[in-house]
Write an enzyme that holds these catalytic residues in place. Structure first.
Site, PDB file in Angstrom:
ATOM      1  N   THR B 149       0.820  -1.215   0.000  1.00  0.00           N
ATOM      2  CA  THR B 149       0.000   0.000   0.000  1.00  0.00           C
ATOM      3  C   THR B 149       0.854   1.267   0.000  1.00  0.00           C
ATOM      4  OG1 THR B 149      -1.736  -1.180   1.177  1.00  0.00           O
ATOM      5  CG2 THR B 149      -1.767   1.213   1.337  1.00  0.00           C
ATOM      6  N   GLY B 188       2.718  -2.374   8.098  1.00  0.00           N
ATOM      7  CA  GLY B 188       2.987  -2.722   9.493  1.00  0.00           C
ATOM      8  C   GLY B 188       4.410  -3.158   9.707  1.00  0.00           C
ATOM      9  N   GLU B 442      -7.561  -5.837   4.205  1.00  0.00           N
ATOM     10  CA  GLU B 442      -7.842  -7.108   3.508  1.00  0.00           C
ATOM     11  C   GLU B 442      -9.027  -6.956   2.552  1.00  0.00           C
ATOM     12  OE1 GLU B 442      -5.868  -9.668   3.977  1.00  0.00           O
ATOM     13  OE2 GLU B 442      -4.903  -9.225   5.879  1.00  0.00           O
TER      14      GLU B 442
END
Lengths: 689, 689
Positions: B149, B188, B442
């Protein structure tokens, strides 16, 4: 430290994008802003107070999300104190202080002092008490809070466990907490700040002629010193403190407090409406109905505040989603075409644009409530308490509906913004955490709807008994009309090939509310069903009744002979009226068909009509949120910036304002060291656990 | 410090209240718990890992809400490292580590290393790459993250801006961020923890025979070292850091990263399915469909996780609301009667009990998804990718529906708990903040429903063309049956004086899904309407389709010849089936009548049926949540404690565990001093702003 990212630009220019949005609508934003926000000089005051606060380093919002909860209280107190110093220097009035609290956007540890504490003394104190306490309060020589809610009781004030027992020998009260659940709880500013409290306790007086037997005269207010003057330590016989972290209100010290046979003088009882004579006799004097008046005013404020919360969430969402692009049109065959603006997706519009329309629905009803409140004050001062019941009922139902709409809107907007909505740059993290208290405080949103329903059942009972009585309140008119036309009712068509019928919309909402009231009357009064069994229906009734008020007042705003607004604003606002109404109608379609308000076929056409209305409103979305005039400083949102520099601001927050990036960590599990090179072994942290 | 509050008790004893609740239901909790939670030895594992973690001071949850965000990351890393040390000592397997992360209840800075990072290398690396990287990964010699992303792109992976350009001279790739929006974002563990990243970038290869022209071969994964081994500083040409505070995930270092013509060797491209030859030619090999398989597995996990989140929120709400009392029955004439348990109010039941029923609805579909996944893995290994599309579609729609239901449930439960729901003692503050990410990650919940609708339109098109084709997937069967019976359909009666018709319920949900699919087919394929115009209808279609799956699977669980559960559990679960179904039907009544699934009269009877079902389920509520076996340590909730000591725990948190109460403040605005006697003038605080 300069690096290669300093001169990078986002692929699409957000500033130009917002400019293009604004150029594409001919709404006069200044004119609409004045129309919406002129009451009490709101716009001018907002700008003036903003100029002061935004220049002070102490009010910088940059690091709020990085502070611990204890630091948030510390900061909240520091800011509240600074606001007092600034305001006194600049000669601020009450409204200026309120504006400062609104723009600072944190619950102030002084909030209860300047609201419930002073109001209660002013409204419930005797002349003597007021003369003694009010100068101390105004001067901040004492700092007060309002201790009503307890660990075991909130909504049911009559169930409070704290007692104030009259001691006939010493002519004093003894305030006592008989159980743990008697602990005062949640009371703002009590945890660390306040020196005094209004303590609401069950007044126990000896039964005349019977030793050791007491009669309960219900919850009454006592003014009590809770902390010592110099040391700020709790008085002997009192345990008091802060209840700890919560969803929101980090800057506020919501407190707990218990009493161990704590003695106060007779003069502690606020005695404008009630009193205890020296020989322990209870007396009432005067009419406390005026108290309902101020509760109603508080609720009118809540509705007007709710519209600004809604406006704030929608401002962030509309601006960001007009800039954000993702995916080309699925039917496009041009590989070079730009990706679509996310706000052009109907799946996004249907979450955001009805909320934008709702801001205006709330506005016109808020204005109506102020007008009603003003009018009822005049009649109350003449001794006529008649309109108060209608006003109180309307304000209860609307408080429930409007705070729910506003609270839900923040999360709806956040979710519609996808990934960045979850980031701190949304500007919605703190407002959401704080505002989620509103559906509960000042009357729980589900509980108070029962009062509304009780009022409507009473009104319907009267209307059935005296169908031609001279109608006084709007509800009387509504119910009498309903009963007269009930037998000949045919469901209406709202949307047809000839368009949307606005009068039919208003009729449908009113009819549904009246019909549900009649069903409630039938079930409760005629069939005598248990109240508890009917609660869900009664809750739905209150909502329907309140929605009818919103729709009616919104529609009435078009009825003035000449709109003060220039084209195309009146037409755009009418689309907002339709969008709010049809969206609500669609959500509860079953309730509208059940009550014969509209035809079922009419409800099947709603979605297409809503989609069409959204397409018409879409070009005006940015200017409509502009009109709500939420300052960038208050928004504190990278996504919602009025200049469209979404990505620049997100990057700035991450790369230049994030303290975590100043620390290098040791990620190797084999080492207990957390900060690289410190050899700390996490000891500092363990001490905090 | 001892004080007079030490021996105070709450007015009503919570422990005795919960015991009475449990005594009043004959459900066998252990049996039901095993029925729900035996997969992979869940219950035994939960107890074993809980015993270890709950004894370590480092994992104490007491002060979490008082820590700043930087401290939360610090703690998150310390805990993740400790879990590795503990697990290795005790010989934990993968499932044990997952359980530790679940019970610790924070996103671990190692989370991406042990999931997406290792999975991507394993699934997309060549044999040589796997041999090189996997031992380093397993050994935690490197720590990885997954950088897909970007600041400007999330859902639309094909729109990523980061490029990896092939340099034919040096046989290397040059990774570069051409715009600010090309910055990797949200990834993350990248912010402070990771040493390596899978970087997804557009693969640009020189056009054959043309100098300085490049062809884009789409987003491909590269494995890249991002921080130096010893210093943990970013490599030259990389800017990387933590993006700052968010709604939740405080313990996780979601990161940003930009590249300045950063060079990596050819071997950085993960080359199981794609490769670049030394002379710059692109090749594909193998079938990456297996990747969809693991995505589907991830989504089945999400559904099973969602049911535990729902269970957790409902556990807190049911236990607290069974203990909380407020108001006597409105129709009671006995002044001495106890106040009602709040859970006995239908206005509270209607918010909580349908959610309790939903936990079971999700459970049986989660089990079904695991079964389907297992079955499809077998056929995929035989080279048959047929069932994958159905599985992928079902898992997408269910991911959207189930995470929305679970996310919304937390706030619904919180609000139903009134004032204490807003307090930190609810135990819902952090879980809410973290879980609200799930509707977005997701696959955004609104975006992925479009894929589901596309699949259903394709299936309906096939069914219309070949109405008697041999049906393979459940959807084929559903659509063929629909088309065959369409002309003779009469809407069904669900609720009548003879009771609730369970088969008619399943039929109604299936019929509605099929009919909405047919309408979508008609609009898109026959009338050729633009996709964008249909998006809202298509979103609603996906929801209807997914609800049909939940209802069908829940109903199928009753079809086994002999239930493994003893009475009254099977009958209680059937009431849960009915409650979930009728509540959903009532919420979307208009959609069911529009599609001729049920009669309008039938929908008007739903509310009474729902109220009746809730009355029947109410006595079993506490035992039903007990069966979900959420440990007190995980709940971390005063309100949800299994022993009912609600008020004792709330008081303990406030009075004994709140660090703010150790500080005495100076509330006088005339002084700049904040902590009394410190003369600080707020300097420490200003330094943090």
């Amino acid at each position: 430290m300069p690096d290669f990212t300093d001169n990078l630009k986002p692929r699409y220019d957000g500033t130009a994008t917002l400019q293009a949005e604004r150029d594409a609508s001919s709404i006069n934003v200044d004119e609409l802003a004045k129309h919406l926000l002129s009451r009490n000089g709101f716009l001018e005051r907002q700008q003036r107070v903003l100029n002061v606060l935004s220049k002070e380093k102490l009010f910088n919002k940059d690091q709020l999300l990085n502070l611990s909860r204890p630091d948030r209280y510390y900061l909240g107190l520091a800011r509240s104190k600074a606001i007092q110093r600034i305001g006194r220097k600049l000669g601020w009035d009450d409204e200026d202080y309120k504006m400062a609290e609104y723009l600072n956007d944190e619950m102030s540890p002084y909030h209860l002092h300047t609201t419930m504490f002073v109001t209660t003394v002013r409204e419930q104190g005797s002349e003597e008490q007021k003369a003694y306490w009010l100068p101390k309060i105004t001067n901040f020589d004492i700092i007060g809070c309002y201790a009503q809610t307890e660990l075991g009781h909130g909504s049911n004030v009559r169930g409070l466990e704290t007692v104030a027992k009259w001691d006939p020998e010493r002519k004093e009260f003894e305030i006592h907490s008989p159980h743990l659940t008697a602990s005062k709880w949640w009371n703002g500013a009590m945890g660390r700040t306040a020196t005094h409290a209004i303590v609401v306790a069950q007044l126990l007086l000896p039964k005349q002629g019977k030793a050791h037997e007491y009669e309960n005269h219900g919850p009454q207010p006592f003014i009590v010193q809770i902390r010592a003057e110099k040391t700020h330590q709790p008085m002997d016989g009192i345990v008091v403190g802060d209840i700890g972290p919560k969803y929101g209100y980090a800057s506020m010290d919501n407190g707990y407090m218990l009493f161990d046979h704590y003695r106060v003088l007779k003069s502690a009882l606020l005695s404008r409406y009630v009193d205890v004579s020296d020989d322990g006799k209870f007396t009432r004097h005067g009419h406390p109905a005026v108290l309902y008046g101020s509760l109603t005013f508080v609720r009118a404020n809540i509705i007007m505040h709710a519209r600004l919360i809604l406006a704030r969430a929608v401002t962030v969402a509309v601006r960001y989603l007009a800039i954000r692009r993702q995916f080309r049109d699925r039917d496009s065959t041009n590989e070079q075409e730009d990706e679509m603006k996310v706000l052009d997706y109907p799946t996004v519009q249907i979450r955001i644009l009805p909320l934008l329309a709702t801001t205006f629905a709330l506005h016109y009803t808020g204005e109506y409530m102020y007008m009603l409140y003003q009018r009822s004050r005049e009649t109350i001062e003449k001794g006529d308490f008649g309109p108060l019941a209608e006003l109180h009922s309307a304000s209860s139902g609307l408080k429930s509906l409007c705070t729910m709409l506003a609270a839900d809107s923040i999360e709806t907007c956040r979710r519609a913004m996808g990934g960045h909505g979850f980031g701190g740059g949304s500007g919605l993290v703190l407002i959401n955490a704080d505002y989620l208290s509103k559906p509960t405080v000042e009357g729980d949103n589900w509980m108070i709807t029962q009062q509304v329903a009780a009022y409507l059942i009473k009104k319907m009972t009267q209307a059935v008994k005296n169908p031609n009585n001279k109608a006084k309140d709007p509800t009387d008119v509504l119910f009498q009309t309903y009963l007269q036309t009930r037998s000949s009712r045919t469901p209406k068509t709202i949307v047809s090939s000839s368009g949307i019928d606005d009068e039919a919309i208003v009729d449908a909402f009113q009819w549904r509310a009246a019909d549900l009231s009649y069903r409630a009357y039938q079930a409760r009064v005629v069939e005598k069903k248990p109240w508890t069994k009917l609660m869900v229906q009664l809750h739905n009734l209150s909502r329907a009744y309140s929605e009818q008020i919103l729709v009616t007042n919104f529609y009435s705003s078009f009825e003035t002979t000449s709109s003060p607004l220039s084209a195309p604003t009146p037409a755009v606002l009418r689309r907002c009226f339709r969008l709010y109404s049809l969206y609500t109608l669609d959500t509860f379609a079953s309730s509208f068909t059940l009550t014969n308000a509209v035809t079922a076929e009419s409800t099947y056409a709603l979605l297409d009509a809503i989609l069409e209305l959204m397409t018409e409103l879409r070009p005006h979305a940015v200017k409509l949120v502009d009109a709500w005039s939420i300052p960038d400083w208050l928004l504190d949102s990278a996504l919602g910036r009025s200049d469209g520099k979404v990505y620049e601001d997100l990057y700035d927050r991450a790369h230049r304002r994030n303290p975590l990036n100043k620390i290098t960590f040791n990620p190797d599990y084999r080492s207990e060291e957390i900060v690289l090179g410190s050899g700390d072994g996490g000891r500092d942290l363990l001490a905090k656990l």
